[in-house]
Scaffold this active site. Structure first.
Site, PDB file in Angstrom:
ATOM      1  N   TYR A   1      19.753  38.419 125.306  1.00 44.11           N
ATOM      2  CA  TYR A   1      19.339  39.308 124.209  1.00 44.11           C
ATOM      3  C   TYR A   1      18.125  38.784 123.458  1.00 44.11           C
ATOM      4  O   TYR A   1      17.637  39.431 122.564  1.00 44.11           O
ATOM      5  CB  TYR A   1      20.503  39.568 123.245  1.00 44.11           C
ATOM      6  N   LYS A   2      17.656  37.585 123.782  1.00 44.92           N
ATOM      7  CA  LYS A   2      16.475  37.028 123.114  1.00 44.92           C
ATOM      8  C   LYS A   2      15.228  37.491 123.875  1.00 44.92           C
ATOM      9  O   LYS A   2      14.879  38.655 123.821  1.00 44.92           O
ATOM     10  CB  LYS A   2      16.599  35.510 122.997  1.00 44.92           C
TER      11      LYS A   2
ATOM     12  N   ASP B   1      20.248  24.428 128.793  1.00 43.87           N
ATOM     13  CA  ASP B   1      20.386  25.702 128.098  1.00 43.87           C
ATOM     14  C   ASP B   1      19.008  26.345 127.952  1.00 43.87           C
ATOM     15  O   ASP B   1      18.104  25.780 127.314  1.00 43.87           O
ATOM     16  CB  ASP B   1      21.054  25.489 126.735  1.00 43.87           C
TER      17      ASP B   1
ATOM     18  N   PHE C   1      21.460  23.819 119.477  1.00 42.53           N
ATOM     19  CA  PHE C   1      22.061  24.907 118.711  1.00 42.53           C
ATOM     20  C   PHE C   1      23.533  24.565 118.506  1.00 42.53           C
ATOM     21  O   PHE C   1      24.228  24.199 119.454  1.00 42.53           O
ATOM     22  CB  PHE C   1      21.900  26.211 119.498  1.00 42.53           C
TER      23      PHE C   1
ATOM     24  N   ARG D   1      10.951  31.351 110.766  1.00 44.62           N
ATOM     25  CA  ARG D   1      10.696  31.404 112.218  1.00 44.62           C
ATOM     26  C   ARG D   1       9.983  32.683 112.601  1.00 44.62           C
ATOM     27  O   ARG D   1      10.317  33.767 112.110  1.00 44.62           O
ATOM     28  CB  ARG D   1      12.011  31.413 113.007  1.00 44.62           C
TER      29      ARG D   1
END
Ligand SMILES: *Cc1c(COP(=O)(O)O)cnc(C)c1O
Length: 394
Positions: A206-207, A183, A112, A353
């Protein structure tokens, strides 16, 4: 046995919406509102005494342990705070500091971007000639040489969902004398993880952990490094005695030193409620169900939408908990889907996605998403100028 109908009932899911974007922002846990109201009342009544009386100050470590339990980290080795970008910076800085004789940070082109940007900024700040070496995800194993100070990888590719074999890569890195910053942004809360193998692990909440927009990140430091890792962001709450107000910095014990400043108390209340959902959830069963739902989605889309190309690995063992497809008009197709109440997202240049999150989605959601997607493709409903207008967040 985890009862996924029961976990689904713990979330607020808007009427008429099929939510396949929990890999980007998890939905609202029903219990969050009451927990946030409780903290609001604490703030209202206790004012500053809430830091002690309501335990606000110990929440970063307490929530850290709750997350640690989900990622295979020992108690007392994880703390929450800040954003993931900040935690990446902290972890990488400490790791580089522990390998002073090496100059290469190895990562991959599937990482990312913020992780890479933070590394670039750190390299500039250090001014010691470090080199951020990026290779294709498939080339990582072969690029781990004895020049590498730190292998910094995100386990699951945010675009394709491709998943690294982290156990293998961590072993290779350690054999070459390198440290690993792992990560877990798309891993924590999605499947079983053994972060205990890594030197540093970081992730956001938050995912798949459903902590809400702006929920704090976490960092885990392997106990081997707990007292040796020096924090680059040496804030007062990571000091050995914050309320001594010494003029000089002394790192706190262990993971405490990875705290920086005042923790986000209101956000932590929502996160605490979100973590309650995982009580009693068997992550192995969650993974099994994620794979089954993913296979169902892939088979459905491939049968009904020949214009879409699978962008995720076909082998479930090499996927995280998302499925991606490519199409040159992916952005417009996704907007048309969202307009019909099926929410996924788009990542440039051409990726649609879909997050597969069994805590709150099931077969009926998958089937509805396939049906609506097929209709949109068959009728070219997406081919409308309104669906081509790019929003700030895609
Ligand atoms: C989502 C994500 C981030 C986000 O970082 P923030 O600082 O929380 O905005 C960072 N890294 C990875 C790998 C991610 O997936």
């Amino acid at each position: 046995m985890t009862d996924f109908d029961a976990t689904r009932a713990l979330f607020h899911l808007p009427e008429g919406v099929t939510y396949l974007d929990g890999n980007s922002l998890g939905p609202l846990p029903r219990a969050a509102a009451a927990r946030m109201a409780q903290v609001q009342a604490e703030w209202g009544e206790m004012l500053i005494t809430g830091w002690n009386k309501a335990g606000w100050m110990v929440q970063p470590a307490r929530l850290g342990d709750r997350i640690g339990a989900l990622i295979g980290a020992a108690p007392g080795t994880t703390v929450v705070g800040d954003t993931l970008s900040i935690k990446v910076y902290q972890a990488l800085a400490s790791a580089l500091d522990l390998r002073p004789d090496r100059r290469v940070i190895l990562s991959d082109t599937g990482n990312f971007p913020t992780d890479l940007y933070m590394a670039e900024g750190l390299i500039r700040t250090l001014g010691q000639g470090h080199d951020l070496r990026l290779v294709a995800p498939e080339a990582v194993a072969g690029a781990i040489t004895d020049e590498v100070a730190v292998l910094m990888l995100t386990e699951v590719d945010y675009r394709t969902g491709r998943r690294h074999d982290m156990a293998d890569l961590v072993a290779r890195a350690h054999a070459a004398g390198a440290l690993v910053v792992w990560d877990l942004a798309h891993s924590a809360g999605a499947f079983e993880v053994d972060a205990g193998a890594a030197d540093f692990a970081v992730g956001c909440t938050y995912k798949y952990l459903n902590g809400g927009p702006g929920a704090p990140a976490f960092i885990t430091v392997n106990p081997v490094h707990a007292e040796a890792a020096l924090p680059a962001l040496s804030g007062w709450l990571g000091h050995a005695a914050p309320f001594a107000f010494d003029l000089g910095y002394r790192p706190g014990t262990g993971i405490q030193r990875m705290r920086v400043g005042t923790p986000p108390v209101l956000q932590m209340a929502a996160l605490d409620a979100a973590l309650d959902v995982f009580d009693g959830v068997d992550l192995g069963a969650l993974r099994t169900r994620s794979v089954a739902l993913s296979e169902r989605f892939i088979a459905g889309v491939e049968a009904a939408c020949p214009a879409l190309t699978l962008a995720s690995p076909r082998d479930a063992g090499q996927r995280g908990s998302q499925v991606s497809f490519r199409h040159p008009d992916g952005y417009a197709i996704m907007q048309a889907l969202i307009a019909r109440g099926v929410i996924g997202d788009f990542r440039a240049p051409d990726i649609l996605r879909f997050g597969i999150t069994p805590l709150y989605i099931g077969e009926a959601d998958i089937d509805r998403a396939v049906t609506v997607l097929a209709e949109i493709m068959d009728t070219a409903e997406w081919d409308d100028p309104a669906f081509r207008v790019r929003a700030a967040v895609t």
